[in-house]
Design a protein around this motif. Structure first.
Motif, PDB file in Angstrom:
ATOM      1  N   PRO A  17       1.604  12.662  -4.876  1.00 59.19           N
ATOM      2  CA  PRO A  17       1.919  14.066  -4.570  1.00 59.19           C
ATOM      3  C   PRO A  17       2.413  14.832  -5.794  1.00 59.19           C
ATOM      4  CG  PRO A  17       2.746  12.658  -2.831  1.00 59.19           C
ATOM      5  CD  PRO A  17       2.289  11.754  -3.921  1.00 59.19           C
ATOM      6  N   GLY A  18       3.192  14.170  -6.652  1.00 60.43           N
ATOM      7  CA  GLY A  18       3.637  14.840  -7.870  1.00 60.43           C
ATOM      8  C   GLY A  18       2.483  15.172  -8.795  1.00 60.43           C
ATOM      9  N   LEU A  19       1.500  14.266  -8.863  1.00 57.10           N
ATOM     10  CA  LEU A  19       0.325  14.531  -9.691  1.00 57.10           C
ATOM     11  C   LEU A  19      -0.499  15.684  -9.118  1.00 57.10           C
ATOM     12  CD1 LEU A  19      -1.245  13.517 -12.180  1.00 57.10           C
ATOM     13  CD2 LEU A  19      -2.529  12.019 -10.643  1.00 57.10           C
TER      14      LEU A  19
ATOM     15  N   TYR B  49       0.729  18.183  -7.402  1.00 57.07           N
ATOM     16  CA  TYR B  49       1.490  19.404  -7.696  1.00 57.07           C
ATOM     17  C   TYR B  49       1.336  19.806  -9.152  1.00 57.07           C
ATOM     18  CZ  TYR B  49       5.459  22.561  -8.204  1.00 57.07           C
ATOM     19  OH  TYR B  49       6.254  23.643  -8.484  1.00 57.07           O
ATOM     20  N   GLY B  50       1.294  18.825 -10.061  1.00 58.93           N
ATOM     21  CA  GLY B  50       1.234  19.147 -11.484  1.00 58.93           C
ATOM     22  C   GLY B  50      -0.160  19.438 -12.004  1.00 58.93           C
ATOM     23  N   ASN B  51      -1.175  18.700 -11.500  1.00 58.25           N
ATOM     24  CA  ASN B  51      -2.519  18.810 -12.064  1.00 58.25           C
ATOM     25  C   ASN B  51      -3.567  19.331 -11.102  1.00 58.25           C
ATOM     26  OD1 ASN B  51      -1.386  17.748 -14.335  1.00 58.25           O
ATOM     27  ND2 ASN B  51      -2.357  15.767 -14.208  1.00 58.25           N
ATOM     28  N   GLY B  52      -3.236  19.398  -9.833  1.00 60.58           N
ATOM     29  CA  GLY B  52      -4.187  19.952  -8.874  1.00 60.58           C
ATOM     30  C   GLY B  52      -5.227  18.956  -8.401  1.00 60.58           C
ATOM     31  N   ALA B  53      -6.460  19.425  -8.271  1.00 66.51           N
ATOM     32  CA  ALA B  53      -7.532  18.675  -7.617  1.00 66.51           C
ATOM     33  C   ALA B  53      -7.831  17.310  -8.234  1.00 66.51           C
ATOM     34  CB  ALA B  53      -8.800  19.520  -7.591  1.00 66.51           C
ATOM     35  N   PRO B  54      -7.751  17.105  -9.565  1.00 55.21           N
ATOM     36  CA  PRO B  54      -8.079  15.775 -10.101  1.00 55.21           C
ATOM     37  C   PRO B  54      -7.266  14.640  -9.487  1.00 55.21           C
ATOM     38  CG  PRO B  54      -7.998  17.365 -11.882  1.00 55.21           C
ATOM     39  CD  PRO B  54      -7.515  18.078 -10.650  1.00 55.21           C
ATOM     40  N   ALA B  55      -6.093  14.957  -8.939  1.00 59.89           N
ATOM     41  CA  ALA B  55      -5.270  13.904  -8.353  1.00 59.89           C
ATOM     42  C   ALA B  55      -5.842  13.358  -7.055  1.00 59.89           C
ATOM     43  CB  ALA B  55      -3.856  14.432  -8.101  1.00 59.89           C
ATOM     44  N   PHE B  56      -6.824  14.037  -6.474  1.00 55.22           N
ATOM     45  CA  PHE B  56      -7.410  13.569  -5.219  1.00 55.22           C
ATOM     46  C   PHE B  56      -8.328  12.367  -5.419  1.00 55.22           C
ATOM     47  CE2 PHE B  56      -5.975  17.710  -3.827  1.00 55.22           C
ATOM     48  CZ  PHE B  56      -5.540  17.443  -2.539  1.00 55.22           C
ATOM     49  N   PHE B  57      -8.363  11.814  -6.638  1.00 57.64           N
ATOM     50  CA  PHE B  57      -9.104  10.569  -6.856  1.00 57.64           C
ATOM     51  C   PHE B  57      -8.563   9.460  -5.961  1.00 57.64           C
ATOM     52  CE2 PHE B  57      -5.341   9.596  -9.261  1.00 57.64           C
ATOM     53  CZ  PHE B  57      -5.240   8.211  -9.183  1.00 57.64           C
TER      54      PHE B  57
ATOM     55  N   ILE C  53       0.829  -1.210   0.000  1.00 49.37           N
ATOM     56  CA  ILE C  53       0.000   0.000   0.000  1.00 49.37           C
ATOM     57  C   ILE C  53       0.861   1.258   0.000  1.00 49.37           C
ATOM     58  CG2 ILE C  53      -1.717   1.304   1.311  1.00 49.37           C
ATOM     59  CD1 ILE C  53      -2.710  -1.420   2.372  1.00 49.37           C
ATOM     60  N   PHE C  54       1.849   1.302   0.878  1.00 51.75           N
ATOM     61  CA  PHE C  54       2.653   2.524   1.031  1.00 51.75           C
ATOM     62  C   PHE C  54       3.904   2.421   0.167  1.00 51.75           C
ATOM     63  CE2 PHE C  54       0.295   1.963   5.032  1.00 51.75           C
ATOM     64  CZ  PHE C  54      -0.481   3.105   4.965  1.00 51.75           C
ATOM     65  N   THR C  55       3.713   2.596  -1.123  1.00 51.53           N
ATOM     66  CA  THR C  55       4.793   2.464  -2.098  1.00 51.53           C
ATOM     67  C   THR C  55       5.256   3.846  -2.558  1.00 51.53           C
ATOM     68  OG1 THR C  55       3.194   2.395  -3.898  1.00 51.53           O
ATOM     69  CG2 THR C  55       3.790   0.303  -2.888  1.00 51.53           C
ATOM     70  N   ALA C  56       6.179   3.821  -3.525  1.00 54.60           N
ATOM     71  CA  ALA C  56       6.635   5.078  -4.118  1.00 54.60           C
ATOM     72  C   ALA C  56       5.490   5.796  -4.813  1.00 54.60           C
ATOM     73  CB  ALA C  56       7.772   4.803  -5.106  1.00 54.60           C
ATOM     74  N   TYR C  57       4.508   5.030  -5.291  1.00 55.41           N
ATOM     75  CA  TYR C  57       3.325   5.639  -5.915  1.00 55.41           C
ATOM     76  C   TYR C  57       2.585   6.505  -4.889  1.00 55.41           C
ATOM     77  CZ  TYR C  57      -1.235   5.898  -8.196  1.00 55.41           C
ATOM     78  OH  TYR C  57      -2.398   6.330  -8.754  1.00 55.41           O
ATOM     79  N   THR C  58       2.524   6.023  -3.633  1.00 56.60           N
ATOM     80  CA  THR C  58       1.823   6.761  -2.586  1.00 56.60           C
ATOM     81  C   THR C  58       2.559   8.024  -2.195  1.00 56.60           C
ATOM     82  OG1 THR C  58       0.980   4.652  -1.749  1.00 56.60           O
ATOM     83  CG2 THR C  58       0.822   6.561  -0.281  1.00 56.60           C
ATOM     84  N   PHE C  59       3.874   7.918  -2.026  1.00 57.18           N
ATOM     85  CA  PHE C  59       4.648   9.018  -1.467  1.00 57.18           C
ATOM     86  C   PHE C  59       5.256   9.946  -2.516  1.00 57.18           C
ATOM     87  CE2 PHE C  59       4.809   5.842   1.968  1.00 57.18           C
ATOM     88  CZ  PHE C  59       4.314   6.616   2.999  1.00 57.18           C
ATOM     89  N   ALA C  60       5.376   9.494  -3.753  1.00 58.02           N
ATOM     90  CA  ALA C  60       6.012  10.328  -4.776  1.00 58.02           C
ATOM     91  C   ALA C  60       5.089  10.620  -5.954  1.00 58.02           C
ATOM     92  CB  ALA C  60       7.293   9.650  -5.279  1.00 58.02           C
TER      93      ALA C  60
ATOM     94  N   LEU D  98       2.137   7.569 -14.716  1.00 59.68           N
ATOM     95  CA  LEU D  98       0.888   8.287 -14.438  1.00 59.68           C
ATOM     96  C   LEU D  98       0.192   8.749 -15.707  1.00 59.68           C
ATOM     97  CD1 LEU D  98       1.749  10.413 -11.295  1.00 59.68           C
ATOM     98  CD2 LEU D  98       0.236   8.456 -11.433  1.00 59.68           C
ATOM     99  N   GLN D  99       0.945   8.976 -16.780  1.00 58.34           N
ATOM    100  CA  GLN D  99       0.299   9.444 -17.995  1.00 58.34           C
ATOM    101  C   GLN D  99      -0.553   8.352 -18.629  1.00 58.34           C
ATOM    102  OE1 GLN D  99       3.530   9.031 -17.572  1.00 58.34           O
ATOM    103  NE2 GLN D  99       4.542   8.116 -19.335  1.00 58.34           N
ATOM    104  N   LEU D 100      -0.401   7.110 -18.201  1.00 59.06           N
ATOM    105  CA  LEU D 100      -1.212   6.013 -18.715  1.00 59.06           C
ATOM    106  C   LEU D 100      -2.213   5.534 -17.676  1.00 59.06           C
ATOM    107  CD1 LEU D 100       1.489   3.902 -20.601  1.00 59.06           C
ATOM    108  CD2 LEU D 100      -0.070   5.619 -21.528  1.00 59.06           C
TER     109      LEU D 100
END
Length: 261
Positions: free
Chosen positions: A69-71, A73-81, A59-66, A143-145
């Motif tokens: 958060p990067g998404l 920072y780059g795209n804003g609210a849509p990343a809160f999915f 669960i707590f992978t690089a996807y979670t921590f990096a 993330l782009q896919l």
């Protein structure tokens, strides 16, 4: 500036893991080749503590921590999915996975594709479930896919999740639903710039929908309609070798008389 420490950390992890593997091999020498279940599931001998640690690493992978958060920072609210996604997935896991674990333990299954083949008696359906699971891990790393990953994740869900409780859906209808959902979802995602949220393409003001949800809805619709047609014309079904009960079982716990689902 940071390349040196990063390389050192990488080599330290690889070297430490290799040393641990060699040490474990010498302490527990065994000339027998491990089985697939032994390699993938540690001979089904992991206890509660080790399973809990593995879930933490999953669960707590690089996807979670990096990545997330990067998404943000780059795209804003849509990343809160990621927040509602986690809230929705955890209850589903508690409903589906104990039942999957039970039937896998009783029949020696290792993967979801093994269960699908035993449940529906269909090698092609098991193959597409296995391929979907393999392909879905690739877009997870980029993330782009993410939209493609959503479509792939929804592709094999009906065969596994619904198959855990009922066998009313025909395996050929499930194959047709998988194909329809995959094609439709992939086209929508590509047209939407590989975004997980895509427009429906209706005239005028077109509402947006999660690509995986749209693919899942079409998948289920085709599977239900196809099952009705195939049953109507008398198309035979595969053999069910799982002997899975139709619903959650209730049994008494030893020594307590209490019941558990």
């Amino acid at each position: 500036m940071t390349e040196g420490p990063m390389a050192a950390a990488f080599l330290a992890v690889i070297g430490g893991a290799s040393l641990l593997a060699v040490t474990a091999r010498r302490l527990h020498a065994n000339d027998d080749l491990p089985s697939l279940g032994g390699w993938a599931l540690a001979d089904r001998s992991l206890g509660t503590v080790w399973t809990w640690l593995r879930l933490g690493g999953t669960i707590f992978t690089a996807y979670t921590f990096a990545a997330v958060p990067g998404l943000v920072y780059g795209n804003g609210a849509p990343a809160f999915f990621a927040l509602p996604y986690t809230v929705i997935v955890c209850p589903l896991a508690f409903v589906l996975l104990p039942r999957m674990w039970s039937v896998a333990r009783d029949h020696g299954y290792v993967t979801a594709a093994d269960f699908v083949r035993g449940r529906y008696g269909s090698a092609p359906l098991a193959l597409v479930v296995a391929l979907t699971g393999i392909l879905a891990t690739m877009p997870y790393l980029a993330l782009q896919l993410l939209g493609i990953r959503a479509v792939l994740t929804a592709g094999g869900l009906p065969a596994v999740a619904i198959g855990l409780f009922t066998r009313r859906l025909h395996h050929r209808a499930l194959l047709a639903g998988w194909a329809a959902g995959m094609v439709f979802g992939t086209v929508m995602v590509v047209r939407g710039g590989f975004s997980p949220v895509v427009p429906l393409g209706l005239p005028g003001h077109s509402p947006e929908i999660y690509a995986g949800l749209a693919a899942l809805i079409l998948n289920l619709a085709v599977a239900l309609a196809g099952t009705a047609v195939l049953d109507r014309i008398g198309t035979p079904r595969g053999t069910d070798s799982t002997t899975l009960p139709p619903g959650p079982t209730v049994r008494n716990r030893p020594g307590t008389g209490a019941s558990s689902a």
